[in-house]
Design an enzyme around this catalytic site. Structure first.
Site, PDB file in Angstrom:
ATOM      1  N   ASP A   1     -15.284   2.416   7.111  1.00  0.00           N
ATOM      2  CA  ASP A   1     -14.281   3.376   6.644  1.00  0.00           C
ATOM      3  C   ASP A   1     -14.853   4.313   5.596  1.00  0.00           C
ATOM      4  OD1 ASP A   1     -11.444   4.320   6.481  1.00  0.00           O
ATOM      5  OD2 ASP A   1     -11.709   3.678   4.405  1.00  0.00           O
TER       6      ASP A   1
ATOM      7  N   SER B   1      -7.844   3.556   9.199  1.00  0.00           N
ATOM      8  CA  SER B   1      -8.475   3.549   7.879  1.00  0.00           C
ATOM      9  C   SER B   1      -7.702   2.662   6.913  1.00  0.00           C
ATOM     10  CB  SER B   1      -8.547   4.980   7.337  1.00  0.00           C
ATOM     11  OG  SER B   1      -8.992   5.002   5.996  1.00  0.00           O
TER      12      SER B   1
ATOM     13  N   ARG C   1     -14.841  12.614   7.735  1.00  0.00           N
ATOM     14  CA  ARG C   1     -13.562  13.254   8.081  1.00  0.00           C
ATOM     15  C   ARG C   1     -13.170  14.289   7.037  1.00  0.00           C
ATOM     16  NH1 ARG C   1      -9.738   8.580   7.979  1.00  0.00           N
ATOM     17  NH2 ARG C   1      -8.158  10.199   8.274  1.00  0.00           N
TER      18      ARG C   1
ATOM     19  N   LYS D   1      -8.602  -1.802   5.914  1.00  0.00           N
ATOM     20  CA  LYS D   1      -8.797  -2.282   4.540  1.00  0.00           C
ATOM     21  C   LYS D   1      -7.738  -3.313   4.156  1.00  0.00           C
ATOM     22  CE  LYS D   1      -8.977   2.025   3.263  1.00  0.00           C
ATOM     23  NZ  LYS D   1      -9.089   3.315   2.551  1.00  0.00           N
TER      24      LYS D   1
ATOM     25  N   HIS E   1       0.854  -1.183   0.000  1.00  0.00           N
ATOM     26  CA  HIS E   1       0.000   0.000   0.000  1.00  0.00           C
ATOM     27  C   HIS E   1       0.886   1.226   0.000  1.00  0.00           C
ATOM     28  CE1 HIS E   1      -3.404   2.640   0.838  1.00  0.00           C
ATOM     29  NE2 HIS E   1      -2.591   3.267   1.679  1.00  0.00           N
TER      30      HIS E   1
END
Length: 415
Positions: A161, A183, A168, A187, A82
């Site tokens: 999320d 967050s 947010r 995932k 990621h």
């Protein structure tokens, strides 16, 4: 227990219990708690922080709000990566086929771009016919067949999320490290991989502006992953300058393929180095630090095996491998140096904003992308230029306004 007492606890600097965190996550996802009360709680978390235990409990509650992907039918150690996002970041398009060519299964769920941060799904969708919305059976079958699939997450993976992030985004609570960490990691954990390599960006073109902030976020995510019994590796990348020579959806696909094909003259060393480092981290994770990891990564790059693996994935997902070249656009404008010197830096934030203005990025989730729009950085940081030299080319199918060209020129710091 009620939401008001939970808000009061966090407002008064108390750590929330697991039960309190599960209560507000379930209540918000189910529609029992209104936005305005969750907004108040998010601001209290933003101002007063969370302990590692709270952050783990928040991640866990978010994961439990939806489905968890089961990758157990895929043989081998499944590794994921990621990136926290940057300008010109096409690393996923390079490292996933490298790992697949090395025999490591990569089942990758990616996202779309918003603002100056490009999204892997948008880049893939710039290829004619390529599908990123895959049924889970097809997704797993592709990984079993080719060791690689890159797709969008299903709607019911971490629905908490999706709701929390939307809130947010409009309540000034995006920049909270516990909320960011929960967050991202909710995932990643729900996506089912055995190990995760996180590429945390820092600098003016990244969300985390300093290496210190990036390290704080990286450590928080590493703690969460290890608490869920995932192998973790954090890689930190400087995003003060754009990564590579091309910014834009199709342009970045073409550059990624040039890296995989060994066309070094068509890309830049910073992109090659980052991709190799991340790929080595992923391969080491999957092979328990194999001594020959770097040599094997470089071998599949040199041999063209990684490029062929990307093409195999494109075909499996319905894409046309012949549509992986730059297309002609209506407008191409040169950005010209107005003085001689050495390029000290290229402001990634400014370049990202220019790419959005050209149509390569989104201002809102509803924005329509021009897949062929973008920027070619003819000159990179550290290179010498003369007055009148072309620094960059801007590509778009809509008119390119003078102020966009001027902003691209301002991004170059020539001394």
């Amino acid at each position: 227990m009620n939401i008001l007492s939970i808000i009061e606890h966090k407002k008064n600097h108390h750590a929330l219990t697991n039960e309190e965190i599960e209560f507000f996550i379930q209540g918000y996802v189910n529609g029992d708690i209104p936005d305005y009360q969750i907004s108040a709680l998010l601001m209290a978390i933003r101002l007063n922080g969370m302990t590692p235990e709270e952050t783990f409990a928040l991640t866990d509650a978010m994961i439990k709000s939806g489905d968890v992907v089961d990758l157990s039918s895929i043989d081998g150690f499944k590794v994921d990566k990621h990136s926290t996002g940057g300008v010109g970041d096409k690393v996923t398009l390079v490292v996933t086929p490298i790992l697949a060519a090395l025999g490591v299964p990569v089942a990758k769920f990616s996202g779309r771009g918003l603002g100056i941060t490009g999204g892997t799904l948008d880049k893939l969708e710039s290829i004619k016919g390529l599908r990123v919305e895959l049924e889970m059976e097809e997704f797993i079958a592709n990984v079993q067949h080719a060791n690689i699939a890159v797709a969008g997450q299903t709607a019911n993976i971490v629905p908490a999320d999706k709701k929390l992030y939307a809130l947010r985004d409009v309540t000034g609570t995006v920049d909270s490290i516990p909320l960011i960490a929960a967050s991202i990691m909710s995932k990643k954990i729900a996506s089912g991989a055995d190990g995760i390599v996180l590429d945390v960006k820092y600098g003016n073109g990244a969300f985390m502006k300093t290496i210190e902030d990036a390290q704080q976020l990286g450590q928080a995510m590493e703690q969460i992953g290890e608490a869920f019994n995932r192998k973790m590796k954090i890689h930190y990348s400087d995003m003060n300058n754009p990564l590579g020579r091309f910014i834009g959806n199709k342009l970045e696909v073409v550059e990624a393929i040039d890296v995989l094909a060994g066309n070094v003259d068509k890309t830049s060393q910073d992109l090659i180095d980052t991709c190799v480092d991340v790929a080595v981290d992923m391969y080491n994770m999957a092979t328990n630090n194999k001594p020959t990891a770097r040599d094997e990564v470089l071998d599949v790059l040199r041999s063209g095996a990684a490029k062929e693996k990307l093409f195999e994935m494109i075909r499996l997902q319905g894409g046309d491998v012949n549509d992986t070249v730059m297309n002609d656009v209506a407008h191409k404008i040169a950005v010209v140096a107005n003085k001689a010197g050495v390029v000290q830096s290229i402001d990634a934030q400014q370049i990202g904003e220019v790419s959005v203005a050209l149509g390569a990025g989104r201002l809102t989730k509803e924005s329509v992308l021009d897949f062929d729009a973008g920027i070619e950085l003819v000159v990179k940081d550290g290179e010498r230029v003369a007055a009148g030299d072309v620094l960059a080319y801007l590509y778009a199918n809509n008119d390119i306004q003078e102020h966009i060209v001027a902003q691209a020129l301002r991004a170059y710091n020539v001394q």
